[in-house]
Design an enzyme around this catalytic site. Structure first.
Site, PDB file in Angstrom:
ATOM      1  N   GLN A 187      -2.495  15.618   7.990  1.00  0.00           N
ATOM      2  CA  GLN A 187      -1.983  14.512   8.805  1.00  0.00           C
ATOM      3  C   GLN A 187      -0.461  14.442   8.707  1.00  0.00           C
ATOM      4  O   GLN A 187       0.090  14.464   7.604  1.00  0.00           O
ATOM      5  CB  GLN A 187      -2.593  13.197   8.311  1.00  0.00           C
ATOM      6  CG  GLN A 187      -2.194  11.966   9.109  1.00  0.00           C
ATOM      7  CD  GLN A 187      -2.728  10.697   8.466  1.00  0.00           C
ATOM      8  OE1 GLN A 187      -2.149  10.171   7.524  1.00  0.00           O
ATOM      9  NE2 GLN A 187      -3.858  10.208   8.973  1.00  0.00           N
ATOM     10  N   GLU A 214     -10.976   3.615   8.260  1.00  0.00           N
ATOM     11  CA  GLU A 214     -10.296   4.176   7.093  1.00  0.00           C
ATOM     12  C   GLU A 214     -10.204   3.133   5.995  1.00  0.00           C
ATOM     13  O   GLU A 214     -10.480   3.402   4.833  1.00  0.00           O
ATOM     14  CB  GLU A 214      -8.896   4.660   7.487  1.00  0.00           C
ATOM     15  CG  GLU A 214      -8.122   5.248   6.317  1.00  0.00           C
ATOM     16  CD  GLU A 214      -6.693   5.629   6.682  1.00  0.00           C
ATOM     17  OE1 GLU A 214      -6.125   6.469   5.987  1.00  0.00           O
ATOM     18  OE2 GLU A 214      -6.149   5.052   7.637  1.00  0.00           O
TER      19      GLU A 214
END
Length: 780
Positions: free
Chosen positions: A521, A639
């Site tokens: 990421q 998340e």
């Protein structure tokens, strides 16, 4: 502010309709008939509540909430008790619903010979009371009964009998021929002397002396197993009632404090705009939500729909409600400033009532002392509940549809396969594994068809519905399965399935699934962490390519990654969130430099990635230009749910208990008190997680308030990691695993791993800012 009833309680449609109707009627009555403006007058009277209102509650049926229908009660159980008492707490009603109607109603309802007393209670014309703490019914029974002809004589002294000066009949335990028996005693009986003790809210308890007080044969209502069962249920229900009352009180006090800070101005600004005060309000909200989660668990246990131990669940609810009330009262006074310390401020009404309701049940410490096995985990809970036999390890459901398998069977099947196939040496590893270390496990998942559980079957996934997906993740965490470099599966895969082009899906999904491509990421930057929208990495369009320049940091799996999904600024002229785009970058090209970042433990969990004139095809833009912020936010709620999973805390708690046993700390009362409290913190984390997991299972998305889960989980883990160091003594600074009584524990690993936990996925300070504005509605 909060939900009106425990949110993860399951009822059938009929029960839910009855509870909803009851709740609406309670809210209407409390709003209309029980304004808090009456309290200053009523607390000057004896009794310090309105008998007229008490009789109205009797007509509404509330005094018979837990009395069996066969005895003319409603027989509704703990969920109804919580619904009623919570609203009474919101208006700080002095009418003794928890102490009298619920405790005595359940006690009498469990005794076959109590019909006359039940009718007296249900009428509202007679006030009953009884001891509210378990020790008064077991090791501290102070009365002795002896036979006298056809009746009995009672002798002894009772300390702090709740409501004694204002009650008409007392339900009391007494020792009779070595056994405990239940007697009903009338307040006007000869041989009684009472020393009233005024309490903070105007009510009274008393020390009562008995000298040959006569009771008839009918006054002995129960003994033996019948009494034990009745007492256990009565105290559990009364504890649930008191907990719900305190939760309602805390919610109302939080609302009052929020209103005050939104309007009160200092230094030219609303007090509620100051971050330091906002964070204190968020913690008040957080603890109220924890109390609600513990209450929901107790309701399930009491109404027979959960696997949790009733005594434990009820004690947990009382502990958390008492601790929360203490904290909320303290903060409410502080945040109101000097006016909060005055009697004229309505905060005082809540403070005085909270003091009494907490003390009558012994406070938070009494609950810990009542459960000596709690700290060592010697109790039953949902995680230990039996599950059905697993399906064969090679089983494939018809048409590959795992969603058609019953949840508990699916859980047992996943559990069995993981336990058989996951490498034992990789369980609960303290550090992040490299791809070469975890690749074989990933290959086994691919062979089983389980590598991408959330992906649709057409892309090679299991196509799990949210409830099945949650079970799958919980079982991985339960067994201590290490997380592979799976960002291609858990992050970029869902993004491409929802936002990507057909060409992007064809090019990247299969490669991500097999591990041919490892993704990382590219979000955070040196000056854009929690404030991600301030990122400066630029992408300038040059023909059919973007030229990317900038630096990404805290990049997980950066050393193994072949590709990065990256947020870049493509329009610097608009507001920050509006000028961000989402790019897919091949890291194997000129201009990309990856440097490892060594953490406190000496391991590489993160990297920094430098992008110098890196060229990215326009075809690698995901979604429309300048819409990357919307894409990036799409997974944040889930998340934070998984960051808030209790599994890490559960593992740390297990190792803390092993240390305590090995080093003899179980004989240290100070340590055991701390261990019991942190155990309750973890149990309530489980309950809070269950509330949000229920939302996901039903196909919903957690709201902004899911951030409280991340806050409590990570901060509890920090506390656990520090307790492990303390419990290890001199071994608390030793690197690597060390033997403690047969258990090999790396004591430093939890400390090191806990340090970044309150920082990643948005620091806890930023999460508190989000809750303050989006949930509590505080001004900027």
């Amino acid at each position: 502010m909060l939900t009106a009833m425990p949110t993860n309680t399951s009822f059938n449609d009929t029960d839910a309709d009855v509870l909803a109707m009851l709740h609406d009627r309670v809210v209407d009555y409390c709003t209309r008939a029980l304004p808090r403006t009456r309290l200053r007058e009523t607390r000057q009277r004896q009794p310090p509540f309105e008998l007229v209102k008490w009789r109205e509650m009797a007509k509404l049926g509330w005094l018979g909430l837990v009395v069996p229908e066969a005895e003319d009660g409603l027989g509704l159980g703990a969920a109804a008790v919580a619904a009623v008492c919570r609203e009474l707490g919101r208006v700080v009603a002095g009418e003794p619903m928890a102490e009298s109607a619920i405790a005595c109603g359940a006690l009498l309802g469990g005794c076959d010979a109590a019909g006359d007393e039940l009718r007296a209670l249900l009428s509202g014309a007679t006030i009953f009371t009884c001891p509210l703490q378990i020790r008064a019914w077991r090791e501290e029974v102070r009365l002795v009964a002896r036979r006298d002809g056809t009746g009995y004589l009672l002798d002894g002294v009772l300390d702090d009998l709740p409501l004694a000066p204002d009650a008409d009949r007392w339900l009391l335990p007494a020792r009779l021929a070595g056994e405990v028996a239940l007697f009903v005693v009338r307040a006007e009986s000869a041989g009684l002397s009472s020393d009233p003790r005024p309490l903070a809210d105007g009510s009274r308890d008393a020390q009562v002396s008995f000298s040959a007080v006569h009771c008839t044969a009918k006054d002995c209502l129960a003994e033996g197993h019948e009494l034990e069962r009745a007492v256990r249920r009565a105290l559990a229900l009364s504890g649930i009632a008191a907990s719900a009352y305190l939760i309602g009180l805390c919610e109302a006090l939080l609302d009052m404090t929020l209103d005050y800070l939104r309007t009160r101005r200092q230094f030219g600004r609303a007090l509620g705009s100051f971050q330091a005060l906002q964070h204190r309000l968020v913690d008040m909200y957080l603890h109220s939500r924890l109390s609600n989660a513990a209450l929901a668990t107790a309701v399930l246990a009491c109404d027979g729909e959960g696997h949790a131990d009733l005594a434990l669940a009820s004690a947990r609810a009382r502990y958390r409600a008492c601790a929360t009330a203490t904290m909320v009262v303290r903060e409410a006074i502080q945040l109101h400033g000097a006016i909060g310390y005055t009697e004229q401020c309505d905060v005082s009404l809540y403070v005085q009532r909270a003091l009494v309701m907490t003390a009558r049940y012994g406070g938070a410490r009494a609950e810990i002392n009542a459960l000596p096995a709690l700290a060592l985990g010697q109790f039953g809970n949902d995680a230990q509940a039996a599950i059905p036999a697993a399906l064969p390890n090679d089983y494939v459901p018809p048409l590959g549809d795992w969603n058609g398998v019953e949840d508990r069977v699916f859980r047992s099947t996943v559990r069995q396969w993981i336990e058989v196939n996951y490498p034992a040496e990789l369980r609960h590893v303290p550090d992040q594994l490299r791809w070469t270390e975890i690749r074989e496990w990933h290959r086994r998942l691919i062979a089983r068809g389980w590598a991408a559980p959330a992906w649709p079957a057409e892309y090679g996934g299991m196509g799990l519905a949210p409830n099945k997906m949650l079970i799958f993740i919980e079982e991985l965490e339960r067994w201590g399965v290490a997380r592979a470099p799976d960002q291609g599966i858990v992050m970029i895969g869902p993004i491409l399935i929802e936002y990507g082009t057909a060409e992007q899906r064809a090019r990247y999904l299969r490669a991500a699934l097999t591990g041919e491509q490892i993704w990382c990421q590219g979000y955070s930057e040196p000056n854009a962490g929690s404030d991600l929208a301030s990122l400066t990495t630029s992408a300038v369009l040059d023909g059919d390519e973007f030229v990317v320049n900038g630096q990404k940091t805290w990049t997980t799996h950066g050393l193994d990654a072949t590709h990065m999904y990256c947020l870049v600024r493509t329009d610097p002229t608009v507001k920050p969130q509006a000028g961000i785009s989402f790019l897919l970058i091949d890291l194997d090209q000129p201009g990309v430099t990856v440097r490892p970042i060594v953490n406190l433990g000496g391991h590489v969990d993160f990297c920094e990635v430098f992008l110098d004139n890196v060229r990215v095809p326009r075809a690698n833009l995901v979604g429309p230009l300048n819409q990357g912020w919307t894409i990036a936010k799409s997974l944040l709620g889930h998340e934070r749910l998984f960051v808030g999973s209790p599994k890490l805390c559960q593992h740390a708690l297990h190792q803390l208990r092993e240390l305590a046993q090995a080093r003899g700390l179980v004989r240290d009362p100070i340590f055991m008190d701390a261990l019991a409290r942190i155990t309750l913190d973890v149990l309530d984390l489980e309950a809070l997680y269950g509330e949000y997991a229920s939302i996901v299972k039903q196909g919903g998305s957690p709201g902004a308030d899911v951030a409280i889960l991340k806050i409590w989980s990570t901060e509890t883990y920090v506390r656990l990691s520090e307790m492990i160091l303390e419990a290890a003594g001199q071994a608390g600074a030793v690197r690597g695993k060390r033997d403690f009584g047969g258990a090999r524990i790396d004591v430093l690993s939890h400390f090191y791993n806990a340090r970044p936990a309150p920082i990643y996925a948005g620091s806890n300070e930023i999460q508190r800012n989000i809750i303050a504005k989006q949930v509590l509605g505080l001004p900027s």
